[in-house]
Design a protein around this motif. Structure first.
Motif, mmCIF file in Angstrom:
data_model
loop_
_atom_site.group_PDB
_atom_site.id
_atom_site.type_symbol
_atom_site.label_atom_id
_atom_site.label_comp_id
_atom_site.label_asym_id
_atom_site.label_seq_id
_atom_site.Cartn_x
_atom_site.Cartn_y
_atom_site.Cartn_z
ATOM 1 N N ASP A 121 0.826 -1.206 0.000
ATOM 2 C CA ASP A 121 0.000 0.000 0.000
ATOM 3 C C ASP A 121 0.860 1.256 0.000
ATOM 4 O O ASP A 121 0.500 2.266 -0.615
ATOM 5 N N MET A 213 -9.308 -3.352 4.582
ATOM 6 C CA MET A 213 -10.065 -3.833 3.426
ATOM 7 C C MET A 213 -9.984 -2.850 2.274
ATOM 8 O O MET A 213 -9.727 -3.232 1.114
ATOM 9 N N ASP A 214 -10.193 -1.569 2.552
ATOM 10 C CA ASP A 214 -10.107 -0.566 1.493
ATOM 11 C C ASP A 214 -8.706 -0.513 0.905
ATOM 12 O O ASP A 214 -8.541 -0.350 -0.316
ATOM 13 N N LEU A 217 -8.282 -3.694 -1.349
ATOM 14 C CA LEU A 217 -9.035 -3.606 -2.600
ATOM 15 C C LEU A 217 -8.530 -2.494 -3.504
ATOM 16 O O LEU A 217 -8.742 -2.533 -4.716
ATOM 17 N N ARG A 223 -4.253 -9.653 -7.217
ATOM 18 C CA ARG A 223 -4.211 -10.145 -5.847
ATOM 19 C C ARG A 223 -4.956 -11.466 -5.754
ATOM 20 O O ARG A 223 -5.999 -11.646 -6.383
ATOM 21 N N TYR A 236 -16.179 -11.825 4.434
ATOM 22 C CA TYR A 236 -15.851 -10.889 3.362
ATOM 23 C C TYR A 236 -15.420 -11.568 2.065
ATOM 24 O O TYR A 236 -15.049 -10.885 1.108
ATOM 25 N N HIS A 239 -17.218 -10.329 -0.966
ATOM 26 C CA HIS A 239 -16.855 -8.937 -1.241
ATOM 27 C C HIS A 239 -15.518 -8.857 -1.970
ATOM 28 O O HIS A 239 -15.356 -8.057 -2.907
ATOM 29 N N LEU A 240 -14.573 -9.691 -1.575
ATOM 30 C CA LEU A 240 -13.289 -9.716 -2.270
ATOM 31 C C LEU A 240 -13.475 -10.126 -3.729
ATOM 32 O O LEU A 240 -12.935 -9.489 -4.639
ATOM 33 N N GLU A 242 -16.102 -9.980 -5.608
ATOM 34 C CA GLU A 242 -16.833 -8.963 -6.370
ATOM 35 C C GLU A 242 -15.947 -7.791 -6.759
ATOM 36 O O GLU A 242 -16.261 -7.049 -7.693
ATOM 37 N N ASN A 243 -14.840 -7.627 -6.048
ATOM 38 C CA ASN A 243 -13.945 -6.504 -6.319
ATOM 39 C C ASN A 243 -12.639 -6.942 -6.975
ATOM 40 O O ASN A 243 -11.633 -6.247 -6.881
ATOM 41 N N VAL A 245 -10.643 -9.680 -6.638
ATOM 42 C CA VAL A 245 -9.615 -10.485 -5.979
ATOM 43 C C VAL A 245 -9.861 -11.951 -6.292
ATOM 44 O O VAL A 245 -10.983 -12.452 -6.135
#
Length: 285
Positions: A121, A213-214, A217, A223, A236, A239-240, A242-243, A245
């Motif tokens: 990050d 998380m933000d 993602l 990733r 989650y 959610h991963l 869907e984004n 991952v």
């Protein structure tokens, strides 16, 4: 039996000073071509979690780097209370710099996954791909580290780090999850008791308040999030996916796929590295 030659790993030691804390890093590496593979182990584990990279024929030419985190394995640390996830990130930066590695794939497990996330990050241009093996991305991931609060016998008035790790080991040994007893048996030999509190408190703080998380993602490179099938209830996972991952569920496994199902773990890591790094050329500083 196969007579395939193994591209051997070589051990090294590296003296460092980070913020006044003296370290003697114990690591393993090999030379090679292509994008280097950097491995970060979890709490209470060591670099040897990844030594079987030499058995992966499709990765045989890749440079490899791994080391024992301060407080773990054969690495020495003059001040165990200085250890935190940000400290581990600074150590990673220093080791990468010493080894001349600019761009890399990173594989991190648990504490190592969290360290890799913060590292990536802060400077995403250096990372080609990230395999996160149940590294912390949400508060629910502190099922081990949060025991520093829920089972706290370490206090400013009655410090007993050895007592905490002894009880921690007993609880983990009795867990019904894959490889828990194996992991617990190695704890006395792989982690210093004085490192437990600062590491766990840092992991809890980041998981609860670090916006992980933000940050995960938002990383701009491929990733993979790897998890054991016994942990498929992590809230989650959808959610991963869907984004963007890639999810990798490892059968017959929980938090420690390198112990319970190493062949499946390595197959997924190898496939991911080959797909994401095929066109990449590493740049030197």
């Amino acid at each position: 039996m196969s007579n395939r030659p193994v591209n051997e790993l070589h051990q090294f030691t590296l003296p460092l000073t980070i913020g006044g804390t003296r370290l003697e890093i114990a690591g393993m590496h090999r030379e090679g071509t292509g994008v280097p593979l950097v491995f970060l182990h979890g709490f209470g584990s060591t670099k040897e979690d990844y030594a079987d990279v030499v058995q992966q024929a499709e990765l045989a030419d890749r440079p490899v780097l791994a080391w024992d985190a301060p407080g773990c394995g054969a690495t020495t640390c003059s001040d165990l209370t200085a250890i935190s996830v940000p400290f581990l990130v600074e150590v990673a930066r220093a080791v990468l710099r010493a080894k001349g590695i600019e761009r890399f794939h990173v594989v991190g497990h648990s504490m190592g996954g969290l360290t890799a996330l913060v590292l990536a990050d802060q400077d995403p241009s250096r990372v080609v791909g990230f395999v996160d093996i149940e590294g912390n991305v949400a508060p629910e991931d502190c099922f081990l580290s949060r025991q520093i609060i829920s089972h706290q016998i370490i206090s400013h008035h009655h410090p007993d780090p050895q007592g905490f790790i002894d009880e921690f080991r007993t609880r983990v040994w009795a867990s019904p999850y894959w490889s828990s007893a194996q992991y617990a048996a190695g704890l006395p030999h792989k982690v210093r008791a004085g490192a437990v509190r600062p590491i766990f408190e840092s992991m809890v703080e980041l998981s609860d308040h670090g916006g992980l998380m933000d940050r995960f993602l938002g990383l701009p490179f491929p990733r993979m999030f790897m998890y054991g099938e016994q942990n498929d209830t992590l809230s989650y996972l959808g959610h991963l996916a869907e984004n963007g991952v890639e999810l990798a569920e490892i059968p017959h496994s929980a938090h420690f796929p390198m112990y319970s199902n190493a062949p499946a773990m390595w197959a997924r890591i190898t496939g991911f590295v080959l797909r994401t790094g095929r066109q990449e050329v590493p740049r030197r500083p």
